[in-house]
Write a protein that holds these residues in place. Structure first.
Motif, PDB file in Angstrom:
ATOM      1  N   PRO A  32      22.193  87.744  26.608  1.00  0.00           N
ATOM      2  CA  PRO A  32      21.242  88.145  26.156  1.00  0.00           C
ATOM      3  C   PRO A  32      19.853  88.575  26.699  1.00  0.00           C
ATOM      4  CG  PRO A  32      22.098  86.437  23.887  1.00  0.00           C
ATOM      5  CD  PRO A  32      22.990  86.613  25.370  1.00  0.00           C
ATOM      6  N   SER A  33      19.798  86.713  27.485  1.00  0.00           N
ATOM      7  CA  SER A  33      18.594  86.529  28.712  1.00  0.00           C
ATOM      8  C   SER A  33      18.657  87.411  29.375  1.00  0.00           C
ATOM      9  CB  SER A  33      18.700  85.483  29.149  1.00  0.00           C
ATOM     10  OG  SER A  33      19.193  84.595  29.540  1.00  0.00           O
ATOM     11  N   LEU A  34      20.124  88.427  29.791  1.00  0.00           N
ATOM     12  CA  LEU A  34      20.004  89.199  30.746  1.00  0.00           C
ATOM     13  C   LEU A  34      19.368  90.675  30.378  1.00  0.00           C
ATOM     14  CD1 LEU A  34      20.871  89.920  33.909  1.00  0.00           C
ATOM     15  CD2 LEU A  34      23.204  89.766  32.782  1.00  0.00           C
ATOM     16  N   MET A  35      19.514  90.435  29.312  1.00  0.00           N
ATOM     17  CA  MET A  35      19.522  91.790  28.395  1.00  0.00           C
ATOM     18  C   MET A  35      17.993  92.050  28.297  1.00  0.00           C
ATOM     19  SD  MET A  35      22.299  93.939  28.203  1.00  0.00           S
ATOM     20  CE  MET A  35      22.193  94.829  27.034  1.00  0.00           C
ATOM     21  N   GLU A  36      17.984  91.003  28.344  1.00  0.00           N
ATOM     22  CA  GLU A  36      16.107  91.176  28.664  1.00  0.00           C
ATOM     23  C   GLU A  36      15.340  91.354  29.377  1.00  0.00           C
ATOM     24  OE1 GLU A  36      15.133  87.049  26.737  1.00  0.00           O
ATOM     25  OE2 GLU A  36      15.874  87.965  25.035  1.00  0.00           O
ATOM     26  N   THR A  37      15.970  91.582  30.600  1.00  0.00           N
ATOM     27  CA  THR A  37      15.325  91.382  31.749  1.00  0.00           C
ATOM     28  C   THR A  37      15.617  92.857  32.287  1.00  0.00           C
ATOM     29  OG1 THR A  37      17.508  92.113  32.861  1.00  0.00           O
ATOM     30  CG2 THR A  37      16.341  89.667  33.307  1.00  0.00           C
ATOM     31  N   GLY A  38      15.803  94.201  31.011  1.00  0.00           N
ATOM     32  CA  GLY A  38      16.069  94.382  31.920  1.00  0.00           C
ATOM     33  C   GLY A  38      16.608  95.101  33.123  1.00  0.00           C
ATOM     34  N   ASP A  39      17.230  94.944  33.428  1.00  0.00           N
ATOM     35  CA  ASP A  39      17.530  95.182  35.137  1.00  0.00           C
ATOM     36  C   ASP A  39      19.059  95.950  35.295  1.00  0.00           C
ATOM     37  OD1 ASP A  39      18.232  95.412  38.067  1.00  0.00           O
ATOM     38  OD2 ASP A  39      17.223  93.254  38.713  1.00  0.00           O
ATOM     39  N   LYS A  40      19.359  97.614  34.631  1.00  0.00           N
ATOM     40  CA  LYS A  40      20.472  98.086  34.517  1.00  0.00           C
ATOM     41  C   LYS A  40      21.267  98.403  35.722  1.00  0.00           C
ATOM     42  CE  LYS A  40      21.609 102.833  33.255  1.00  0.00           C
ATOM     43  NZ  LYS A  40      22.373 103.212  34.941  1.00  0.00           N
ATOM     44  N   GLU A  41      19.975  97.895  37.077  1.00  0.00           N
ATOM     45  CA  GLU A  41      20.933  98.164  37.805  1.00  0.00           C
ATOM     46  C   GLU A  41      22.140  96.559  38.276  1.00  0.00           C
ATOM     47  OE1 GLU A  41      18.303  99.253  37.847  1.00  0.00           O
ATOM     48  OE2 GLU A  41      19.012 101.407  38.073  1.00  0.00           O
ATOM     49  N   LEU A  42      21.402  95.507  38.076  1.00  0.00           N
ATOM     50  CA  LEU A  42      22.024  94.365  37.788  1.00  0.00           C
ATOM     51  C   LEU A  42      23.617  94.726  37.492  1.00  0.00           C
ATOM     52  CD1 LEU A  42      22.246  91.602  39.298  1.00  0.00           C
ATOM     53  CD2 LEU A  42      20.635  90.390  37.647  1.00  0.00           C
ATOM     54  N   ILE A  43      22.579  93.998  35.856  1.00  0.00           N
ATOM     55  CA  ILE A  43      23.914  93.945  34.540  1.00  0.00           C
ATOM     56  C   ILE A  43      25.159  95.119  35.298  1.00  0.00           C
ATOM     57  CG2 ILE A  43      24.265  94.787  32.328  1.00  0.00           C
ATOM     58  CD1 ILE A  43      21.772  94.129  31.920  1.00  0.00           C
ATOM     59  N   GLU A  44      25.623  96.491  35.950  1.00  0.00           N
ATOM     60  CA  GLU A  44      26.233  96.996  36.312  1.00  0.00           C
ATOM     61  C   GLU A  44      26.622  96.654  36.892  1.00  0.00           C
ATOM     62  OE1 GLU A  44      24.204 101.180  34.820  1.00  0.00           O
ATOM     63  OE2 GLU A  44      24.056 101.133  36.823  1.00  0.00           O
ATOM     64  N   GLU A  45      26.240  96.258  38.376  1.00  0.00           N
ATOM     65  CA  GLU A  45      26.769  94.963  39.145  1.00  0.00           C
ATOM     66  C   GLU A  45      27.723  93.834  38.577  1.00  0.00           C
ATOM     67  OE1 GLU A  45      24.421  94.870  41.979  1.00  0.00           O
ATOM     68  OE2 GLU A  45      23.731  96.947  42.469  1.00  0.00           O
ATOM     69  N   LEU A  46      26.939  93.109  37.281  1.00  0.00           N
ATOM     70  CA  LEU A  46      27.558  92.104  37.083  1.00  0.00           C
ATOM     71  C   LEU A  46      28.671  92.406  36.105  1.00  0.00           C
ATOM     72  CD1 LEU A  46      24.497  89.924  36.658  1.00  0.00           C
ATOM     73  CD2 LEU A  46      26.111  89.905  38.624  1.00  0.00           C
ATOM     74  N   PHE A  47      28.596  93.533  35.368  1.00  0.00           N
ATOM     75  CA  PHE A  47      30.029  93.715  35.084  1.00  0.00           C
ATOM     76  C   PHE A  47      30.996  94.216  35.822  1.00  0.00           C
ATOM     77  CE2 PHE A  47      32.477  97.420  33.151  1.00  0.00           C
ATOM     78  CZ  PHE A  47      33.021  96.623  31.690  1.00  0.00           C
ATOM     79  N   VAL A  48      31.015  95.112  36.450  1.00  0.00           N
ATOM     80  CA  VAL A  48      31.710  95.280  37.337  1.00  0.00           C
ATOM     81  C   VAL A  48      32.523  94.133  38.852  1.00  0.00           C
ATOM     82  CG1 VAL A  48      32.300  96.568  39.838  1.00  0.00           C
ATOM     83  CG2 VAL A  48      30.434  97.747  37.687  1.00  0.00           C
ATOM     84  N   SER A  49      31.235  93.427  39.020  1.00  0.00           N
ATOM     85  CA  SER A  49      32.289  92.118  39.385  1.00  0.00           C
ATOM     86  C   SER A  49      33.413  91.471  38.293  1.00  0.00           C
ATOM     87  CB  SER A  49      31.243  91.544  40.045  1.00  0.00           C
ATOM     88  OG  SER A  49      30.451  91.993  40.601  1.00  0.00           O
ATOM     89  N   ALA A  50      32.884  90.979  36.966  1.00  0.00           N
ATOM     90  CA  ALA A  50      33.730  90.629  36.289  1.00  0.00           C
ATOM     91  C   ALA A  50      34.449  91.504  35.824  1.00  0.00           C
ATOM     92  CB  ALA A  50      33.233  90.445  34.860  1.00  0.00           C
ATOM     93  N   GLY A  51      34.885  92.585  35.401  1.00  0.00           N
ATOM     94  CA  GLY A  51      36.237  93.387  35.429  1.00  0.00           C
ATOM     95  C   GLY A  51      36.809  93.284  36.239  1.00  0.00           C
ATOM     96  N   ASN A  52      36.315  93.476  37.548  1.00  0.00           N
ATOM     97  CA  ASN A  52      37.771  93.166  38.985  1.00  0.00           C
ATOM     98  C   ASN A  52      37.987  91.718  39.092  1.00  0.00           C
ATOM     99  OD1 ASN A  52      36.760  96.143  39.578  1.00  0.00           O
ATOM    100  ND2 ASN A  52      35.858  94.992  41.061  1.00  0.00           N
ATOM    101  N   ALA A  53      37.736  90.425  38.861  1.00  0.00           N
ATOM    102  CA  ALA A  53      37.905  90.035  38.884  1.00  0.00           C
ATOM    103  C   ALA A  53      38.842  89.665  37.691  1.00  0.00           C
ATOM    104  CB  ALA A  53      36.785  88.012  38.293  1.00  0.00           C
TER     105      ALA A  53
END
Length: 116
Positions: free
Chosen positions: A60-81
């Motif tokens: 939730p704390s990541l969502m609160e940052t509102g940094d859409k690009e960061l969240i997208e990048e982290l999702f792609v990285s976690a998905g690839n892993a």
């Protein structure tokens, strides 16, 4: 004249055995669950042995940052892993399936299973 028929029968028996085990293995892949994460665990993606993403959690704390690009990048990285782990788990399962079978070239083929 018929010396090779014994070998052919053995090959056919092995092929039927492999086909049966492949079916069992395909069914069991759904039970393999792996997790990939990124951002120090802030994003976690869970996948199964069929290399399907089955869930995603985002701190939730990541969502609160509102940094859409960061969240997208982290999702792609976690998905690839998660996909890498799913492929490795499926390859390991295939290796278990084929152990003890003496079929020329099978070991090399299984070593490359799941690789692109």
């Amino acid at each position: 004249m018929f010396k090779g028929l014994g070998n052919l029968a053995s090959i056919m028996k092995n092929a039927q055995e492999i086909q049966s085990k492949m079916s069992d293995m395909q069914n069991s892949l759904k039970d393999i669950i792996v997790e990939g994460e990124a951002g120090g665990g802030m994003v976690k993606v869970t996948a199964n042995g069929h290399q399907e993403i089955v869930s995603c959690t985002i701190e939730p704390s990541l969502m609160e940052t509102g940094d859409k690009e960061l969240i997208e990048e982290l999702f792609v990285s976690a998905g690839n892993a998660a996909m890498v782990k799913a492929k490795e788990a499926a390859a390991e399962k295939m290796s278990e399936l084929t152990s003890g079978m003496n079929i020329p070239g099978l070991t090399d083929a299984m070593a490359n299973f799941g690789k692109q």
